[in-house]
Every structure is written in structure tokens, then in C-alpha cells.
Design a protein around this motif. Structure first.
Motif, PDB file in Angstrom:
ATOM      1  N   THR A   1      -6.368 -17.443 -12.243  1.00 14.82           N
ATOM      2  CA  THR A   1      -5.523 -16.879 -11.190  1.00 14.82           C
ATOM      3  C   THR A   1      -4.728 -15.718 -11.764  1.00 14.82           C
ATOM      4  OG1 THR A   1      -5.306 -18.995 -10.038  1.00 14.82           O
ATOM      5  CG2 THR A   1      -3.622 -17.349  -9.589  1.00 14.82           C
ATOM      6  N   GLU A   2      -4.663 -14.618 -11.005  1.00 11.33           N
ATOM      7  CA  GLU A   2      -3.907 -13.450 -11.443  1.00 11.33           C
ATOM      8  C   GLU A   2      -2.960 -13.022 -10.326  1.00 11.33           C
ATOM      9  OE1 GLU A   2      -6.482 -10.371 -12.911  1.00 11.33           O
ATOM     10  OE2 GLU A   2      -7.741 -11.782 -14.024  1.00 11.33           O
ATOM     11  N   TRP A   3      -1.998 -12.156 -10.675  1.00 17.30           N
ATOM     12  CA  TRP A   3      -0.966 -11.753  -9.725  1.00 17.30           C
ATOM     13  C   TRP A   3      -0.879 -10.235  -9.646  1.00 17.30           C
ATOM     14  CZ3 TRP A   3       1.259 -15.814  -7.176  1.00 17.30           C
ATOM     15  CH2 TRP A   3       1.075 -17.069  -7.754  1.00 17.30           C
ATOM     16  N   LEU A   4      -0.688  -9.746  -8.431  1.00 16.09           N
ATOM     17  CA  LEU A   4      -0.456  -8.322  -8.218  1.00 16.09           C
ATOM     18  C   LEU A   4       1.042  -8.130  -8.034  1.00 16.09           C
ATOM     19  CD1 LEU A   4      -1.949  -5.576  -7.788  1.00 16.09           C
ATOM     20  CD2 LEU A   4      -1.782  -6.036  -5.333  1.00 16.09           C
ATOM     21  N   THR A   5       1.704  -7.632  -9.060  1.00 15.98           N
ATOM     22  CA  THR A   5       3.168  -7.556  -9.051  1.00 15.98           C
ATOM     23  C   THR A   5       3.705  -6.166  -8.744  1.00 15.98           C
ATOM     24  OG1 THR A   5       3.137  -7.179 -11.453  1.00 15.98           O
ATOM     25  CG2 THR A   5       3.346  -9.458 -10.700  1.00 15.98           C
ATOM     26  N   GLU A   6       2.828  -5.166  -8.664  1.00 22.51           N
ATOM     27  CA  GLU A   6       3.295  -3.788  -8.480  1.00 22.51           C
ATOM     28  C   GLU A   6       3.933  -3.553  -7.112  1.00 22.51           C
ATOM     29  OE1 GLU A   6       0.388  -4.716  -9.519  1.00 22.51           O
ATOM     30  OE2 GLU A   6      -0.338  -3.529 -11.221  1.00 22.51           O
ATOM     31  N   ASN A   7       3.459  -4.285  -6.104  1.00 22.33           N
ATOM     32  CA  ASN A   7       3.920  -4.022  -4.746  1.00 22.33           C
ATOM     33  C   ASN A   7       4.055  -5.351  -4.011  1.00 22.33           C
ATOM     34  OD1 ASN A   7       4.563  -2.938  -2.285  1.00 22.33           O
ATOM     35  ND2 ASN A   7       2.565  -2.013  -1.910  1.00 22.33           N
ATOM     36  N   VAL A   8       5.262  -5.928  -4.007  1.00 21.67           N
ATOM     37  CA  VAL A   8       5.488  -7.215  -3.348  1.00 21.67           C
ATOM     38  C   VAL A   8       5.504  -7.014  -1.833  1.00 21.67           C
ATOM     39  CG1 VAL A   8       7.102  -9.123  -3.057  1.00 21.67           C
ATOM     40  CG2 VAL A   8       6.756  -8.119  -5.322  1.00 21.67           C
ATOM     41  N   PRO A   9       4.688  -7.765  -1.077  1.00 22.31           N
ATOM     42  CA  PRO A   9       4.620  -7.573   0.376  1.00 22.31           C
ATOM     43  C   PRO A   9       5.972  -7.796   1.057  1.00 22.31           C
ATOM     44  CG  PRO A   9       2.832  -8.962  -0.408  1.00 22.31           C
ATOM     45  CD  PRO A   9       3.773  -8.814  -1.547  1.00 22.31           C
ATOM     46  N   ALA A  10       6.321  -6.886   1.949  1.00 15.68           N
ATOM     47  CA  ALA A  10       7.529  -7.011   2.764  1.00 15.68           C
ATOM     48  C   ALA A  10       7.146  -7.458   4.168  1.00 15.68           C
ATOM     49  CB  ALA A  10       8.261  -5.666   2.810  1.00 15.68           C
ATOM     50  N   LYS A  11       8.162  -7.681   4.996  1.00 14.42           N
ATOM     51  CA  LYS A  11       7.914  -8.172   6.354  1.00 14.42           C
ATOM     52  C   LYS A  11       7.006  -7.226   7.130  1.00 14.42           C
ATOM     53  CE  LYS A  11      10.257  -9.862  10.490  1.00 14.42           C
ATOM     54  NZ  LYS A  11      11.575 -10.137  11.138  1.00 14.42           N
ATOM     55  N   GLN A  12       7.198  -5.923   6.969  1.00  7.75           N
ATOM     56  CA  GLN A  12       6.371  -4.958   7.705  1.00  7.75           C
ATOM     57  C   GLN A  12       4.909  -5.003   7.258  1.00  7.75           C
ATOM     58  OE1 GLN A  12       9.101  -4.167   5.915  1.00  7.75           O
ATOM     59  NE2 GLN A  12       8.786  -2.293   4.694  1.00  7.75           N
ATOM     60  N   ASP A  13       4.676  -5.389   5.993  1.00  4.65           N
ATOM     61  CA  ASP A  13       3.297  -5.543   5.529  1.00  4.65           C
ATOM     62  C   ASP A  13       2.631  -6.738   6.211  1.00  4.65           C
ATOM     63  OD1 ASP A  13       3.389  -3.395   3.631  1.00  4.65           O
ATOM     64  OD2 ASP A  13       4.578  -4.688   2.328  1.00  4.65           O
ATOM     65  N   GLY A  14       3.401  -7.799   6.417  1.00  5.87           N
ATOM     66  CA  GLY A  14       2.878  -8.956   7.147  1.00  5.87           C
ATOM     67  C   GLY A  14       2.533  -8.599   8.579  1.00  5.87           C
ATOM     68  N   ILE A  15       3.376  -7.786   9.212  1.00 10.90           N
ATOM     69  CA  ILE A  15       3.104  -7.335  10.583  1.00 10.90           C
ATOM     70  C   ILE A  15       1.832  -6.492  10.614  1.00 10.90           C
ATOM     71  CG2 ILE A  15       3.971  -5.884  12.460  1.00 10.90           C
ATOM     72  CD1 ILE A  15       6.807  -6.779  11.634  1.00 10.90           C
ATOM     73  N   PHE A  16       1.669  -5.616   9.601  1.00 11.31           N
ATOM     74  CA  PHE A  16       0.458  -4.797   9.518  1.00 11.31           C
ATOM     75  C   PHE A  16      -0.785  -5.691   9.417  1.00 11.31           C
ATOM     76  CE2 PHE A  16      -2.856  -2.398   7.458  1.00 11.31           C
ATOM     77  CZ  PHE A  16      -2.742  -1.120   7.982  1.00 11.31           C
ATOM     78  N   LEU A  17      -0.733  -6.685   8.527  1.00 14.59           N
ATOM     79  CA  LEU A  17      -1.854  -7.605   8.378  1.00 14.59           C
ATOM     80  C   LEU A  17      -2.190  -8.303   9.690  1.00 14.59           C
ATOM     81  CD1 LEU A  17      -1.112  -9.282   4.928  1.00 14.59           C
ATOM     82  CD2 LEU A  17      -3.319  -8.371   5.600  1.00 14.59           C
ATOM     83  N   LEU A  18      -1.165  -8.788  10.364  1.00 14.12           N
ATOM     84  CA  LEU A  18      -1.373  -9.517  11.610  1.00 14.12           C
ATOM     85  C   LEU A  18      -1.959  -8.621  12.686  1.00 14.12           C
ATOM     86  CD1 LEU A  18      -1.005 -12.401  12.573  1.00 14.12           C
ATOM     87  CD2 LEU A  18       1.253 -11.789  13.423  1.00 14.12           C
ATOM     88  N   ASN A  19      -1.490  -7.377  12.752  1.00 14.24           N
ATOM     89  CA  ASN A  19      -2.026  -6.428  13.730  1.00 14.24           C
ATOM     90  C   ASN A  19      -3.500  -6.114  13.446  1.00 14.24           C
ATOM     91  OD1 ASN A  19       0.275  -6.146  15.319  1.00 14.24           O
ATOM     92  ND2 ASN A  19       1.089  -4.456  14.092  1.00 14.24           N
ATOM     93  N   GLN A  20      -3.837  -5.993  12.164  1.00 15.06           N
ATOM     94  CA  GLN A  20      -5.231  -5.729  11.812  1.00 15.06           C
ATOM     95  C   GLN A  20      -6.120  -6.921  12.159  1.00 15.06           C
ATOM     96  OE1 GLN A  20      -4.835  -2.333  11.507  1.00 15.06           O
ATOM     97  NE2 GLN A  20      -6.521  -2.525  10.059  1.00 15.06           N
ATOM     98  N   LEU A  21      -5.608  -8.125  11.903  1.00 19.56           N
ATOM     99  CA  LEU A  21      -6.366  -9.335  12.214  1.00 19.56           C
ATOM    100  C   LEU A  21      -6.611  -9.475  13.711  1.00 19.56           C
ATOM    101  CD1 LEU A  21      -4.647 -11.896   9.817  1.00 19.56           C
ATOM    102  CD2 LEU A  21      -7.063 -11.235   9.760  1.00 19.56           C
ATOM    103  N   SER A  22      -5.597  -9.166  14.501  1.00 20.09           N
ATOM    104  CA  SER A  22      -5.660  -9.380  15.951  1.00 20.09           C
ATOM    105  C   SER A  22      -6.100  -8.153  16.722  1.00 20.09           C
ATOM    106  CB  SER A  22      -4.285  -9.813  16.467  1.00 20.09           C
ATOM    107  OG  SER A  22      -3.337  -8.762  16.314  1.00 20.09           O
ATOM    108  N   GLN A  23      -6.301  -7.031  15.996  1.00 20.69           N
ATOM    109  CA  GLN A  23      -6.596  -5.750  16.642  1.00 20.69           C
ATOM    110  C   GLN A  23      -5.510  -5.426  17.671  1.00 20.69           C
ATOM    111  OE1 GLN A  23     -10.649  -5.813  18.069  1.00 20.69           O
ATOM    112  NE2 GLN A  23     -11.474  -6.286  16.042  1.00 20.69           N
ATOM    113  N   PHE A  24      -4.282  -5.698  17.250  1.00 15.53           N
ATOM    114  CA  PHE A  24      -3.067  -5.394  18.014  1.00 15.53           C
ATOM    115  C   PHE A  24      -2.975  -6.188  19.320  1.00 15.53           C
ATOM    116  CE2 PHE A  24      -3.745  -1.850  15.211  1.00 15.53           C
ATOM    117  CZ  PHE A  24      -2.475  -1.561  14.740  1.00 15.53           C
ATOM    118  N   SER A  25      -3.586  -7.360  19.356  1.00 16.18           N
ATOM    119  CA  SER A  25      -3.496  -8.203  20.551  1.00 16.18           C
ATOM    120  C   SER A  25      -3.439  -9.664  20.134  1.00 16.18           C
ATOM    121  CB  SER A  25      -4.696  -7.972  21.474  1.00 16.18           C
ATOM    122  OG  SER A  25      -4.645  -8.854  22.585  1.00 16.18           O
TER     123      SER A  25
END
Length: 325
Positions: free
Chosen positions: A46-70
Motif C-alpha cells: 500500500t502506498e500514499w499520495l501525499t502531495e495533494n490531500v483531497p478537499a471537499k470540492q474534490d469530493g464534489i468533483f468526483l461525485l459529479n463525474q460519477l453521476s454525470q452531474f445528476s
């Protein structure tokens, strides 16, 4: 892996691609947790990506991409706690759960995303397929805990049965791919090798799909993933009574574990399964711990045994333990 990378903001995407490099084949999961480092789970570490910790807006971006904004179009999937994307990859979700009368209605304020990478592991069924066949295929239940490779093994079994092996000709196979994970269909076309005589009913509930395929495609072998509910069992019984052979998976640590579940009592009473494949956690998916016959005896040949010498270790339970469920 374009279907996965498109989920991430551009900066995060570049960092992930640099970190993963050429190791996509060994990557199992990308776990994104808001305000915590991204976790990369490989076959052996297991490895970790520490350069850019996800913020709340990144979670919203992920969710929008998953749902195609719906989010509305994903209402049923959100109740299940996961979303399946193109390629058969499954994204598990965690956050605040909304309930109504004790039932889950939706997940909101999503703070955790578990992207499970769907990969075909061609050849992992080759060493075991002979144990599932004697003039015709046995009704088989694959048992394993999460991340032991149940779907991966099931996919390769479909490939072998639907293409043929040794002197055994291919037979007609039908897959009920409720979560689009086995075949990984895009617009109805399987993206994985599932066999030349295999047909897929994609994104269809198992309970309706089994008889639909029997009536329309006349399969000799029916393949379904993750049975668990009473309705799943009833549909499975109906298919078996129609004379079709069934190969399916179930979550569990062992045969004895699932024998305790009241949902499956009817299956034990009818003694429908001839083979049980028990998986174990290994560095790679689809690791077989044992293959049991209908009496519970392990029939897998041990390494180093003579050609016709089988491991028929004494089982710790009798025929299905019907009296102990």
C-alpha cells in the motif's frame, strides 16, 4: 484506465498517473478520503499520495463525474452504497446515511470513495475447471470474503466454459451482470473476454434476469454474482428447476459460515450444489484455498501428489449440515 482517471481533477490526475506509472496491472484500489492522503492498494503493498490531500470540492468533483452531474439518476445505486462505472470498475461510497422507516434512502455528504479496479485475470480458472466438470458442468458456489477475487474467478470460468478447454467443447453460457462487473459492458458490448459462446444481460437484476435468459437464450450454464437475498435464492431455485447449471458467488469466510444463514436453508435442503470453491486472501485475486464436493471433502490435488492421488481430507461437517442451520 481513462474511465478511472476522468473522475479526478486535472492536478490530482497527473499526480496519480505519475505515482502509479506502469503498475496499473497490480493496482487493486484507489481510496479517496476527504482531508486525508489518497491510498493506493497494490497486489503486494500500500502506498500514499501525499502531495495533494483531497478537499471537499474534490469530493464534489468526483461525485459529479460519477453521476454525470445528476445525482437523481443514481438514486437506486446510492442506496446500495456503490456505483459501477464503464469497464466494470466499482466505486464504493461512505458518508452520512439518510433513512426512512429504518431503510436506507440515500447517502449524502460523501467523504470516502473506494475505486476498485476491475481487471481480467485470464488463466486463473485453468487449473480448476476440470474439478467442475464430469460430462456436464456441476452446480458450483464460489465462496470468499471481500477482495478475494470471486468476480475475477467467475469471469475467467465463464471464458473457459464459453470457449472450451482440452477436449471439452464450448457450451452456451449466459451471464446476469447486475452490477456490470463481470463482463464490463460498454453499450452492451463486453470489454472482457468472457467466452465465444457467452451472452450477457447487463445491468439487470438477478431475480428477473435468470428466467429472462433461460427463456430467450437457452443457456446450458448460467452465471450470476453475489447471491444473498431470499429473492436471489428463489430465482436460483427456479433456474435450477428449469434444468440449467448454475455457477455463482457468495460473500463468506467458509462453507460453514454461509450454512448458518437462514436465507440459504432451501438450497441446503434441496442439496443443489455439487461443488464449493473456497477462496483465500492472497496477494493476487482468485486464490483457491480448497474445492469441496457435495459431501464437504476437499478434492483438489495437492502439489506433489501422484497423477490420480487426490486430497480427500475428512470434512468437519456432513452433507450441508441441514440439521445445524
Amino acid at each position: 484506465m481513462e474511465e478511472i482517471m476522468r473522475l479526478f481533477p486535472e492536478i490530482m490526475k497527473r499526480q496519480l498517473m505519475t505515482k502509479i506509472g506502469t503498475r496499473w496491472r497490480s493496482l487493486q484500489e484507489i481510496r479517496v478520503r476527504i482531508e486525508r492522503p489518497i491510498e493506493l492498494v497494490f497486489d503486494t503493498n500500500t502506498e500514499w499520495l501525499t502531495e495533494n490531500v483531497p478537499a471537499k470540492q474534490d469530493g464534489i468533483f468526483l461525485l459529479n463525474q460519477l453521476s454525470q452531474f445528476s445525482l437523481y439518476r443514481m438514486e437506486e445505486e446510492l442506496k446500495q452504497g456503490y456505483i459501477t462505472i464503464r469497464g466494470g470498475h466499482r466505486v464504493g461510497l461512505a458518508g452520512k446515511v439518510n433513512t426512512l422507516h429504518g431503510e436506507v434512502k440515500a447517502i449524502k455528504d460523501i467523504t470516502s470513495f473506494n475505486i476498485r479496479i476491475a481487471k481480467a485475470k485470464k488463466g486463473i480458472a485453468d487449473n480448476y475447471i476440470s474439478y467442475l466438470y464430469d460430462n456436464r458442468y456441476f452446480n458450483t458456489l464460489i465462496i470468499g470474503a471481500p477482495q478475494t477475487g470471486k468476480t475475477t474467478l467467475l469471469r475467467d470460468i465463464s471464458r473457459v466454459i464459453g470457449t472450451g478447454w482440452g477436449a471439452v467443447n464450448p457450451v452456451k453460457v449466459s451471464i446476469i451482470d447486475e452490477r456490470s462487473e463481470i463482463a464490463g459492458c460498454i453499450e452492451g458490448i463486453a470489454q472482457h473476454d468472457i467466452g465465444i459462446r457467452t451472452d450477457v444481460l447487463d445491468a439487470c437484476p438477478k431475480t428477473e434476469g435468470m428466467m429472462m435468459m433461460i427463456r430467450s437464450m437457452s443457456p446450458e450454464v448460467l452465471i450470476v454474482d453475489e447471491i444473498g437475498t431470499k429473492k436471489d435464492v428463489e430465482a436460483l431455485q427456479e433456474a435450477l428447476h428449469a434444468g440449467v447449471r448454475v455457477i455463482c458467488t457468495v460473500h463468506g469466510e467458509s462453507l460453514e459460515d454461509i450454512q448458518k444463514r437462514s436465507t440459504f436453508i432451501a438450497l441446503w435442503e434441496e442439496q443443489v450444489f455439487d461443488r464449493f470453491i473456497c477462496l483465500e486472501r492472497t496477494s493476487k485475486p482468485g486464490g483457491v484455498h480448497s474445492i469441496l464436493d457435495s459431501t464437504g471433502a476437499n478434492i483438489v490435488r495437492k502439489k506433489g501428489c501422484r497423477t490420480n492421488e487426490m486430497d480427500r481430507s475428512s470434512p468437519s461437517f456432513g452433507r450441508y449440515h441441514v440439521d445445524r442451520i
